[in-house]
Design a protein around this motif. Structure first.
Motif, PDB file in Angstrom:
ATOM      1  N   SER A  66       0.848  -1.203   0.000  1.00  0.00           N
ATOM      2  CA  SER A  66       0.000   0.000   0.000  1.00  0.00           C
ATOM      3  C   SER A  66       0.880   1.249   0.000  1.00  0.00           C
ATOM      4  N   ILE A  67       0.282   2.336  -0.457  1.00  0.00           N
ATOM      5  CA  ILE A  67       1.021   3.598  -0.533  1.00  0.00           C
ATOM      6  C   ILE A  67       1.459   4.057   0.868  1.00  0.00           C
ATOM      7  N   ASP A  68       0.568   3.921   1.825  1.00  0.00           N
ATOM      8  CA  ASP A  68       0.901   4.346   3.185  1.00  0.00           C
ATOM      9  C   ASP A  68       2.129   3.604   3.714  1.00  0.00           C
ATOM     10  N   ASP A  69       2.096   2.277   3.517  1.00  0.00           N
ATOM     11  CA  ASP A  69       3.216   1.462   3.986  1.00  0.00           C
ATOM     12  C   ASP A  69       4.500   1.827   3.247  1.00  0.00           C
ATOM     13  N   LEU A  70       4.345   2.033   1.950  1.00  0.00           N
ATOM     14  CA  LEU A  70       5.504   2.343   1.117  1.00  0.00           C
ATOM     15  C   LEU A  70       6.156   3.651   1.551  1.00  0.00           C
ATOM     16  N   ALA A  71       5.300   4.665   1.747  1.00  0.00           N
ATOM     17  CA  ALA A  71       5.826   5.972   2.136  1.00  0.00           C
ATOM     18  C   ALA A  71       6.513   5.891   3.491  1.00  0.00           C
ATOM     19  N   ALA A  72       5.911   5.137   4.395  1.00  0.00           N
ATOM     20  CA  ALA A  72       6.502   5.011   5.724  1.00  0.00           C
ATOM     21  C   ALA A  72       7.818   4.226   5.662  1.00  0.00           C
ATOM     22  N   PHE A  73       7.812   3.164   4.868  1.00  0.00           N
ATOM     23  CA  PHE A  73       8.989   2.285   4.761  1.00  0.00           C
ATOM     24  C   PHE A  73      10.195   3.024   4.175  1.00  0.00           C
ATOM     25  N   LEU A  74       9.923   3.827   3.144  1.00  0.00           N
ATOM     26  CA  LEU A  74      11.026   4.525   2.476  1.00  0.00           C
ATOM     27  C   LEU A  74      11.211   5.944   2.998  1.00  0.00           C
ATOM     28  N   LYS A  75      10.388   6.300   3.996  1.00  0.00           N
ATOM     29  CA  LYS A  75      10.472   7.631   4.610  1.00  0.00           C
ATOM     30  C   LYS A  75      10.343   8.763   3.584  1.00  0.00           C
ATOM     31  N   VAL A  76       9.295   8.636   2.745  1.00  0.00           N
ATOM     32  CA  VAL A  76       8.981   9.721   1.807  1.00  0.00           C
ATOM     33  C   VAL A  76       7.515  10.096   1.997  1.00  0.00           C
ATOM     34  N   ARG A  77       7.114  11.241   1.415  1.00  0.00           N
ATOM     35  CA  ARG A  77       5.708  11.630   1.470  1.00  0.00           C
ATOM     36  C   ARG A  77       4.921  10.857   0.404  1.00  0.00           C
ATOM     37  N   ALA A  78       3.621  10.739   0.619  1.00  0.00           N
ATOM     38  CA  ALA A  78       2.782   9.991  -0.325  1.00  0.00           C
ATOM     39  C   ALA A  78       2.819  10.626  -1.713  1.00  0.00           C
ATOM     40  N   ASP A  79       2.988  11.952  -1.777  1.00  0.00           N
ATOM     41  CA  ASP A  79       2.972  12.592  -3.094  1.00  0.00           C
ATOM     42  C   ASP A  79       4.293  12.404  -3.850  1.00  0.00           C
ATOM     43  N   GLN A  80       5.201  11.655  -3.246  1.00  0.00           N
ATOM     44  CA  GLN A  80       6.440  11.320  -3.968  1.00  0.00           C
ATOM     45  C   GLN A  80       6.365   9.909  -4.550  1.00  0.00           C
ATOM     46  N   THR A  81       5.177   9.341  -4.484  1.00  0.00           N
ATOM     47  CA  THR A  81       5.002   7.997  -5.027  1.00  0.00           C
ATOM     48  C   THR A  81       3.977   8.033  -6.156  1.00  0.00           C
ATOM     49  N   LEU A  82       3.964   6.970  -6.940  1.00  0.00           N
ATOM     50  CA  LEU A  82       2.940   6.804  -7.969  1.00  0.00           C
ATOM     51  C   LEU A  82       2.100   5.583  -7.608  1.00  0.00           C
ATOM     52  N   GLY A 114       5.907  16.870 -10.041  1.00  0.00           N
ATOM     53  CA  GLY A 114       6.840  16.140  -9.190  1.00  0.00           C
ATOM     54  C   GLY A 114       7.832  15.390 -10.048  1.00  0.00           C
ATOM     55  N   SER A 115       8.783  14.795  -9.406  1.00  0.00           N
ATOM     56  CA  SER A 115       9.797  14.066 -10.158  1.00  0.00           C
ATOM     57  C   SER A 115      10.433  13.025  -9.251  1.00  0.00           C
ATOM     58  N   ASN A 116      11.158  12.132  -9.895  1.00  0.00           N
ATOM     59  CA  ASN A 116      11.845  11.075  -9.154  1.00  0.00           C
ATOM     60  C   ASN A 116      10.909  10.328  -8.199  1.00  0.00           C
ATOM     61  N   PHE A 117       9.788   9.864  -8.785  1.00  0.00           N
ATOM     62  CA  PHE A 117       8.776   9.158  -7.990  1.00  0.00           C
ATOM     63  C   PHE A 117       9.217   7.740  -7.639  1.00  0.00           C
ATOM     64  N   ILE A 118       8.605   7.217  -6.593  1.00  0.00           N
ATOM     65  CA  ILE A 118       8.712   5.795  -6.293  1.00  0.00           C
ATOM     66  C   ILE A 118       7.541   5.106  -7.018  1.00  0.00           C
ATOM     67  N   ALA A 119       7.824   4.049  -7.749  1.00  0.00           N
ATOM     68  CA  ALA A 119       6.744   3.324  -8.422  1.00  0.00           C
ATOM     69  C   ALA A 119       7.014   1.833  -8.347  1.00  0.00           C
ATOM     70  N   GLY A 120       6.005   1.051  -8.678  1.00  0.00           N
ATOM     71  CA  GLY A 120       6.152  -0.400  -8.668  1.00  0.00           C
ATOM     72  C   GLY A 120       7.152  -0.860  -9.713  1.00  0.00           C
ATOM     73  N   ALA A 121       7.721  -2.060  -9.523  1.00  0.00           N
ATOM     74  CA  ALA A 121       8.727  -2.575 -10.447  1.00  0.00           C
ATOM     75  C   ALA A 121       8.182  -3.699 -11.310  1.00  0.00           C
ATOM     76  N   ASN A 122       6.889  -3.988 -11.132  1.00  0.00           N
ATOM     77  CA  ASN A 122       6.239  -5.074 -11.864  1.00  0.00           C
ATOM     78  C   ASN A 122       6.809  -6.443 -11.498  1.00  0.00           C
ATOM     79  N   LYS A 123       7.420  -6.535 -10.348  1.00  0.00           N
ATOM     80  CA  LYS A 123       7.763  -7.850  -9.813  1.00  0.00           C
ATOM     81  C   LYS A 123       7.605  -7.796  -8.296  1.00  0.00           C
ATOM     82  N   PRO A 124       7.339  -8.929  -7.699  1.00  0.00           N
ATOM     83  CA  PRO A 124       6.997  -8.945  -6.270  1.00  0.00           C
ATOM     84  C   PRO A 124       8.081  -8.327  -5.385  1.00  0.00           C
TER      85      PRO A 124
END
Length: 569
Positions: free
Chosen positions: A261-277, A350-360
């Motif tokens: 989830s986005i929430d988990d991802l942002a917390a895990f990587l210590k970024v804001r949600a708007d830095q993710t896709l 925005g730029s340099n987003f975090i996004a999925g890698a299409n693999k688990p």
RNA sequence: CGGGGUGUAGCGCAGUGGCUAGCGCGCAUGGUUUGGGACCAUGAGGUCGGUGGUUCAAAUCCACUCACCCCGACCA
């Protein structure tokens, strides 16, 4: 009306299947009775309210240039095939078969019939504009009727249609209707707010809804705290704030085990949600669509549906997603093929987003559009929320709940073209008539009136739509002075044109007062020995706590005055 | 259409295999009461949603079915 003769009974207990206030009170006050799911009878008192609303609407429609007519509920299915709206109505259309095996639709609305009617009648610009309307029952097999009269399958509706020679004419008719609608709600004593509304995928230009604000409403309205911008959330837009653009960095993989989830991802990587896709999958008429939006935003399905011009839209099921070769939780807009990609325009902010890698268990850092992926369609498909920025004035947007009690809609020429509703203009040129459509659901307005105007005792009707003006309530009915005085007051007030519900029942004061509060008639007059000894009666507004007295002499005039002015004399 | 729930007297409910299915409100009759849902007495009112099954015995157990309500996708 004598209460003892009234068809309908008040109930002490809340009906088990009634959930919202309007439903409970309408049933408890004996104003409606359920016949089937989303199908109700109006008892005499409920019908009076509906007729009052009807009369106000009729007067305002006439004043705005409308002409009342009456169209049938039975409509040959061919009309619907001709308009091409069969698929969009689908199962909500009641269809029956006659003895000759001919299919008839039971009218859910009358655009088809009226356009056909006008196409046969209007030939010249001299015949325009026109604003025919009717007030009658509509039938829609709603998947889920609910809330008593709030959403039903057979409903009483005013529908008006405008026919104009050009865009200016349409705008003029539209403006007239908007004003007429405002007048209707004001005259009913029900302040409604006008908001921008979704106009659907097919045809349609501008559209507005009228909302009665109440906590129990099922629509959400976004409005600006500074300017007059107001819209249904389905339609609302906002200024999206963007992170400052940085230089694109090289894409790199990052291990994110179990993070989906986005929430988990942002917390895990210590970024804001708007830095993710965020990646979301929808099935649009069966086709899987890949939707990309900035992590802090949500997808507005109405906007998406309009964009894709599809009839059915739902979140992709697990099976559908898997079949498309996507990895839920780690899907990426990069390196996907053969799937339509729709992006919200927020991904440009925005730029340099975090996004999925299409693999688990893997994501990518520094994903940038358009360097790293392509999209097929880019548009605003985001949900607007309270706290966002107003698109007009940059003020803060707020939200409220409301009930939709009216809808006005610029249709354009979609239907007139289908129905060959053309006219000859001044220069002898053939043109399609430009249409508008305008509806008010009367029963829903009645229910919404109660949602907005009640307390823990019952309904508090606005005077203009109350079933009666006065609740005449004699106490101690074995006292000759009381009954004689009450009879005389009843007769005098009625003769003076005041609508009186005369509680002539031999009931205890408690029963009468509670019924009076439940039914919610605006003015209550109590006749009892207590005030009668001073040749007076007690008078009280339903909405107020305080009562006052009026002398018997000149009572009719005084009451008339009170009812007209809403004051206390 | 997916998920959850409910069907027993006009309304609200109780009744987990056993005798004539109960209670409150409402209704009828008579009486006493009368400023915030009075009281007494007597009485009427039931295919226990439906169908089929299990059983000596079903409101109660099983299967199917219908209706209605609530939560989601649609609309005035």
């Amino acid at each position: 009306m004598r209460f003892s003769r009234l068809l309908g009974r008040t109930l002490k207990e809340v009906p088990a299947d009634a959930d919202c206030a309007s439903h409970q009170y309408l049933v408890r006050a004996g104003m409606i009775q359920q016949v089937a799911a989303g199908v109700y009878s109006y008892m005499p008192m409920g019908w009076r309210v509906l007729q009052k609303i009807e009369q106000i609407i009729r007067e305002e429609m006439d004043k705005a240039g409308g002409q009342e007519l009456m169209m049938p509920s039975l409509q040959p299915l061919e009309l619907w095939e001709k308009s091409g709206r069969l698929p969009s109505f689908d199962k909500t259309l009641f269809v029956l078969t006659d003895r000759k095996d001919h299919k008839l639709a039971v009218g859910p609305t009358h655009e088809e019939v009226i356009t056909d009617l006008v196409s046969r009648t209007v030939q010249s610009y001299r015949d325009l504009p026109q604003m025919p309307y009717q007030i009658q029952n509509k039938f829609r097999d709603e998947p889920r009727p609910r809330g008593g009269l709030l959403r039903v399958r057979e409903f009483f509706m005013k529908d008006l249609y405008s026919f104009d020679v050009d865009e200016d004419g349409l705008n003029e008719s539209y403006a007239k209707m908007v004003q007429a609608y405002k007048n209707v709600y004001a005259r009913c004593g029900l302040p409604a707010v006008m908001v921008e509304a979704d106009s659907g995928a097919i045809g349609g230009k501008a559209s507005h809804e009228f909302m009665l604000l109440t906590e129990s409403g099922e629509d959400e309205i976004i409005y600006c705290s500074k300017c007059d911008y107001a819209a249904n959330t389905e339609k609302a837009v906002s200024v999206k704030k963007g992170a400052t653009a940085a230089d694109p960095l090289p894409v790199e993989e990052v291990s994110t085990p179990g993070i989906t989830s986005i929430d988990d991802l942002a917390a895990f990587l210590k970024v804001r949600a708007d830095q993710t896709l965020k990646a979301v999958f929808y099935a649009a008429d069966g086709e899987i669509v890949f939707v990309v939006i900035r992590g802090d935003l949500g997808v507005n399905e109405t906007k998406l549906k309009n964009l894709l011009k599809c009839i059915d839209l739902h979140m992709g099921t697990e099976a559908e997603v898997k079949a498309a070769g996507l990895v839920a939780g780690y899907a990426s807009p990069m390196s996907i093929k053969g799937i339509k990609v729709v992006a919200d325009d927020s991904i440009k902010l925005g730029s340099n987003f975090i996004a999925g890698a299409n693999k688990p268990d893997t994501h990518l850092r520094n994903v940038n559009y358009p360097r790293d992926f392509k999209v097929d369609v880019m548009a605003d498909i985001a949900v607007t929320r309270a706290g966002d920025t107003c698109p007009r004035c940059n003020g803060e947007l707020l939200s409220r709940k409301g009930i939709e009690v009216g809808h006005v809609f610029k249709l354009g020429t979609f239907l007139s073209e289908r129905f060959n509703a053309y006219f000859l203009d001044k220069d002898g040129v053939t043109k399609p008539i430009i249409m508008g459509t305008y509806g008010i659901g009367l029963g829903r307005l009645l229910a919404a009136a109660i949602e907005q105007n009640h307390d823990d005792k019952g309904i508090i009707w606005p005077l203009p739509i109350a079933p009666y003006h006065v609740y005449l309530c004699p106490l101690k009915t074995d006292d000759k002075n009381v009954t004689q005085a009450a009879e005389k007051i009843y007769e005098d007030l009625t003769r003076a044109g005041i609508e009186v519900l005369f509680d002539d029942r031999d009931e205890s004061p408690g029963v009468k007062f509670n019924d009076a509060d439940l039914i919610g008639i605006p003015l209550r007059i109590v006749v009892s020995p207590r005030t009668l000894k001073d040749n007076a009666v007690e008078v009280k507004w339903r909405k107020d706590k305080q009562a006052w007295t009026l002398p018997l002499t000149g009572l009719t005039e005084a009451v008339k005055n009170v009812v007209c002015t809403g004051g206390t004399c």
